[in-house]
Design a protein around this motif. Sequence first.
Motif, PDB file in Angstrom:
ATOM      1  N   GLY A  98     -14.557 -17.847  -0.997  1.00  0.00           N
ATOM      2  CA  GLY A  98     -14.755 -16.607  -1.852  1.00  0.00           C
ATOM      3  C   GLY A  98     -14.931 -16.678  -3.160  1.00  0.00           C
ATOM      4  O   GLY A  98     -16.157 -16.934  -3.637  1.00  0.00           O
ATOM      5  N   VAL A  99     -13.698 -16.901  -4.209  1.00  0.00           N
ATOM      6  CA  VAL A  99     -14.565 -17.568  -5.465  1.00  0.00           C
ATOM      7  C   VAL A  99     -15.196 -18.207  -5.570  1.00  0.00           C
ATOM      8  O   VAL A  99     -16.466 -18.605  -7.097  1.00  0.00           O
ATOM      9  CB  VAL A  99     -12.498 -18.554  -6.115  1.00  0.00           C
ATOM     10  CG1 VAL A  99     -13.214 -18.300  -7.461  1.00  0.00           C
ATOM     11  CG2 VAL A  99     -11.550 -16.202  -5.725  1.00  0.00           C
ATOM     12  N   THR A 100     -15.518 -19.653  -5.153  1.00  0.00           N
ATOM     13  CA  THR A 100     -16.234 -20.418  -5.258  1.00  0.00           C
ATOM     14  C   THR A 100     -17.508 -20.158  -4.841  1.00  0.00           C
ATOM     15  O   THR A 100     -18.369 -20.989  -5.297  1.00  0.00           O
ATOM     16  CB  THR A 100     -15.571 -21.851  -4.272  1.00  0.00           C
ATOM     17  OG1 THR A 100     -14.242 -22.221  -4.785  1.00  0.00           O
ATOM     18  CG2 THR A 100     -16.829 -23.377  -4.185  1.00  0.00           C
ATOM     19  N   ALA A 101     -17.575 -19.535  -3.546  1.00  0.00           N
ATOM     20  CA  ALA A 101     -18.516 -19.195  -3.231  1.00  0.00           C
ATOM     21  C   ALA A 101     -19.537 -18.490  -4.713  1.00  0.00           C
ATOM     22  O   ALA A 101     -20.859 -18.447  -4.861  1.00  0.00           O
ATOM     23  CB  ALA A 101     -19.107 -18.543  -1.706  1.00  0.00           C
ATOM     24  N   ALA A 104      -7.865 -42.396 -16.276  1.00  0.00           N
ATOM     25  CA  ALA A 104      -8.585 -42.053 -14.462  1.00  0.00           C
ATOM     26  C   ALA A 104      -8.698 -40.048 -14.073  1.00  0.00           C
ATOM     27  O   ALA A 104      -8.938 -39.801 -13.878  1.00  0.00           O
ATOM     28  CB  ALA A 104      -7.581 -42.605 -13.478  1.00  0.00           C
ATOM     29  N   THR A 105      -7.451 -40.006 -15.360  1.00  0.00           N
ATOM     30  CA  THR A 105      -6.881 -38.547 -14.716  1.00  0.00           C
ATOM     31  C   THR A 105      -8.288 -37.443 -15.511  1.00  0.00           C
ATOM     32  O   THR A 105      -8.859 -36.938 -14.369  1.00  0.00           O
ATOM     33  CB  THR A 105      -5.953 -37.806 -14.914  1.00  0.00           C
ATOM     34  OG1 THR A 105      -4.567 -38.518 -14.071  1.00  0.00           O
ATOM     35  CG2 THR A 105      -5.505 -36.554 -14.714  1.00  0.00           C
ATOM     36  N   VAL A 106      -8.370 -38.027 -16.954  1.00  0.00           N
ATOM     37  CA  VAL A 106      -9.142 -37.021 -17.296  1.00  0.00           C
ATOM     38  C   VAL A 106     -10.459 -37.392 -16.869  1.00  0.00           C
ATOM     39  O   VAL A 106     -11.295 -35.640 -16.382  1.00  0.00           O
ATOM     40  CB  VAL A 106      -9.723 -37.782 -18.643  1.00  0.00           C
ATOM     41  CG1 VAL A 106     -10.975 -36.785 -19.375  1.00  0.00           C
ATOM     42  CG2 VAL A 106      -8.332 -36.772 -19.595  1.00  0.00           C
ATOM     43  N   VAL A 107     -11.517 -38.350 -16.151  1.00  0.00           N
ATOM     44  CA  VAL A 107     -12.370 -39.008 -15.956  1.00  0.00           C
ATOM     45  C   VAL A 107     -12.717 -37.635 -14.239  1.00  0.00           C
ATOM     46  O   VAL A 107     -13.775 -36.980 -13.810  1.00  0.00           O
ATOM     47  CB  VAL A 107     -12.187 -40.324 -15.057  1.00  0.00           C
ATOM     48  CG1 VAL A 107     -13.959 -40.118 -14.505  1.00  0.00           C
ATOM     49  CG2 VAL A 107     -12.998 -40.917 -17.047  1.00  0.00           C
ATOM     50  N   SER A 108     -11.417 -37.867 -13.150  1.00  0.00           N
ATOM     51  CA  SER A 108     -11.465 -37.507 -11.857  1.00  0.00           C
ATOM     52  C   SER A 108     -11.212 -35.597 -12.051  1.00  0.00           C
ATOM     53  O   SER A 108     -12.225 -34.936 -11.427  1.00  0.00           O
ATOM     54  CB  SER A 108     -10.453 -37.793 -11.851  1.00  0.00           C
ATOM     55  OG  SER A 108      -9.490 -38.987 -10.913  1.00  0.00           O
ATOM     56  N   VAL A 109     -11.141 -35.096 -13.783  1.00  0.00           N
ATOM     57  CA  VAL A 109     -11.221 -33.908 -13.435  1.00  0.00           C
ATOM     58  C   VAL A 109     -12.110 -33.404 -14.174  1.00  0.00           C
ATOM     59  O   VAL A 109     -12.890 -32.399 -13.033  1.00  0.00           O
ATOM     60  CB  VAL A 109      -9.687 -33.023 -14.384  1.00  0.00           C
ATOM     61  CG1 VAL A 109     -10.633 -32.109 -15.254  1.00  0.00           C
ATOM     62  CG2 VAL A 109      -8.511 -33.332 -13.871  1.00  0.00           C
ATOM     63  N   TRP A 110     -12.996 -34.101 -14.790  1.00  0.00           N
ATOM     64  CA  TRP A 110     -14.207 -33.524 -15.345  1.00  0.00           C
ATOM     65  C   TRP A 110     -15.621 -33.947 -13.491  1.00  0.00           C
ATOM     66  O   TRP A 110     -16.297 -32.785 -13.899  1.00  0.00           O
ATOM     67  CB  TRP A 110     -14.798 -34.472 -16.277  1.00  0.00           C
ATOM     68  CG  TRP A 110     -16.194 -34.163 -16.440  1.00  0.00           C
ATOM     69  CD1 TRP A 110     -16.163 -33.105 -17.267  1.00  0.00           C
ATOM     70  CD2 TRP A 110     -17.247 -34.845 -16.417  1.00  0.00           C
ATOM     71  NE1 TRP A 110     -17.817 -33.759 -17.786  1.00  0.00           N
ATOM     72  CE2 TRP A 110     -17.955 -34.291 -17.304  1.00  0.00           C
ATOM     73  CE3 TRP A 110     -17.521 -36.503 -15.281  1.00  0.00           C
ATOM     74  CZ2 TRP A 110     -19.666 -35.483 -16.748  1.00  0.00           C
ATOM     75  CZ3 TRP A 110     -19.079 -36.158 -15.536  1.00  0.00           C
ATOM     76  CH2 TRP A 110     -19.718 -35.930 -16.037  1.00  0.00           C
ATOM     77  N   LEU A 111     -14.907 -34.946 -13.109  1.00  0.00           N
ATOM     78  CA  LEU A 111     -15.676 -34.938 -12.282  1.00  0.00           C
ATOM     79  C   LEU A 111     -15.814 -33.856 -11.344  1.00  0.00           C
ATOM     80  O   LEU A 111     -16.473 -33.351 -10.354  1.00  0.00           O
ATOM     81  CB  LEU A 111     -15.856 -36.392 -11.201  1.00  0.00           C
ATOM     82  CG  LEU A 111     -16.324 -37.528 -11.894  1.00  0.00           C
ATOM     83  CD1 LEU A 111     -15.831 -39.005 -11.711  1.00  0.00           C
ATOM     84  CD2 LEU A 111     -18.069 -37.115 -11.979  1.00  0.00           C
ATOM     85  N   SER A 113     -17.847 -29.086  -8.512  1.00  0.00           N
ATOM     86  CA  SER A 113     -16.805 -27.327  -7.200  1.00  0.00           C
ATOM     87  C   SER A 113     -17.769 -26.687  -6.718  1.00  0.00           C
ATOM     88  O   SER A 113     -17.601 -26.649  -5.833  1.00  0.00           O
ATOM     89  CB  SER A 113     -16.080 -27.837  -8.197  1.00  0.00           C
ATOM     90  OG  SER A 113     -16.630 -26.337  -9.755  1.00  0.00           O
ATOM     91  N   LEU A 114     -18.951 -26.657  -7.568  1.00  0.00           N
ATOM     92  CA  LEU A 114     -20.327 -26.248  -7.040  1.00  0.00           C
ATOM     93  C   LEU A 114     -20.728 -26.996  -5.760  1.00  0.00           C
ATOM     94  O   LEU A 114     -21.653 -26.065  -5.413  1.00  0.00           O
ATOM     95  CB  LEU A 114     -20.479 -24.826  -7.491  1.00  0.00           C
ATOM     96  CG  LEU A 114     -20.415 -24.224  -8.576  1.00  0.00           C
ATOM     97  CD1 LEU A 114     -20.421 -23.796  -9.577  1.00  0.00           C
ATOM     98  CD2 LEU A 114     -19.064 -23.320  -7.830  1.00  0.00           C
ATOM     99  N   ALA A 115     -20.447 -27.827  -5.164  1.00  0.00           N
ATOM    100  CA  ALA A 115     -21.676 -28.202  -4.002  1.00  0.00           C
ATOM    101  C   ALA A 115     -21.349 -27.576  -2.670  1.00  0.00           C
ATOM    102  O   ALA A 115     -22.440 -28.333  -2.281  1.00  0.00           O
ATOM    103  CB  ALA A 115     -21.447 -29.605  -4.230  1.00  0.00           C
TER     104      ALA A 115
END
Length: 448
Positions: free
Chosen positions: A395-398, A282-289, A294-296
């Motif tokens: 700022g980093v995400t944008a 579950a941790t691996v799948v959660s990090v992947w998703l 993350s840019l949504a």
Amino acid sequence: MNDSPGWASPGSAPSDEPDRGTEEQPTPAADADGPAAEQPSPPNWSKEQPPAGQWSSPGIPGQSGPAGGATRARAGSIPHQGGWYGQPAGGPPMWGAGWSPAPQAAKPGVIPLRPLGVGEILDGAASTMRAHWRTVLGISLIVAAVSQTLVTVVSGLWFQGTGRKAAPDGSSTPALRQAMRDMADTLAGSAVTSLIGLLATLVATGLLTMVTSRAVLGRSVTVAQAWQDARGQLLRLLGLLILYPLMIFAIAAAGLAPGIILMATGTPEAGLLLMVFGGLAATVVSVWLAVRYSLASPALMLEKQGVIASMRRSAKLVRGSWWRVLGIQLLSFVLVALVESIIQIPATLIAFVLDGQSLMDWANGTADSAGWTFLIAMGIGAVISSALTFPISAGVTALLYMDQRIRREALDLELARAAGLPGYGTDTTSAAAPGAPTDTSGDPTPGS
């Protein structure tokens, strides 16, 4: 084929074509019983031909050319956007000596308009804070002060009179029931404070994303303008930020449920082992998703899209660059955690001193409940740390979103047009794609 545009050598021939250099052509052999094969007649060239172009190595005056005389640089290089500098006029690009250095990318704002490196993304977020510090710190301080005031009040009223001491011997309330009640109160209070923090993150992310989009174009923006640009998307951004925890919770529940069921049926060893493996999966799948979507948030704010459409947009931009996006986001997380620790650790020590509590009693679980002095001191430290970390994370995400669009969709050309740079078209109305949103001044946003 890679989705991102690659970097090809200028003038290189395609891989499926032969080399087009001058080669000695073989002469057809004469037939043993007849004359040599008839050769095609050469074209009728004009008798008055200009002299062949001659080149010289830059920076070496007086160098002799192949003919023994002093050579001269051939005029007519073509400096154009997207072209190759130093190439001769009317001919293919030439390699070797005589090439001019590649020009630097245009930089109307806080970042150069080209694919960015990790350091440039972090520097762009910091440059936004420096160049527009009144707006950035104004937004961060207002949001952090309001949210932390609410968190302090809720924490003080909710946990007032609930100490960390265990129930005394002979109490009518069983120890297990008291522990469950305290845990329920703690979870309920944490849920309320987490909701307040979520709303604060929502508002700060939306407003600061708009500030960053203007800073890329080299334009200033006020708090009122940022609010006017962002308020129409805040409800959708709230839905997106709520959908993230629900998605992670559903994945964690699906991974842990088989082990919990197996433990409840009477096989605790096998159930515990299954819970461990289910938790890891579950941790691996959660990090992947989480990285995939993350840019949504900037896609939703800048492209004026819905929740599901912005998640699909993020998945498209991250595809093929998952590890790079993960590394930049982790670096941003570490930087934010470092800034928070630098501020929160001294604030915590000051809170203990002002409230008169002992660190050893707090660590042993024998300290009384936190007083108002302790909560206020901790709240002031949280306001300062949030005012500095909100702009970094947003700022980093944008900028990472814009970098991915530059690499995949040539967003740098649209940004250059929107910034009014010469050679890209100064008409700002033509800089946006059809149907692209514009701000109140009529300038296209980077989400076009």
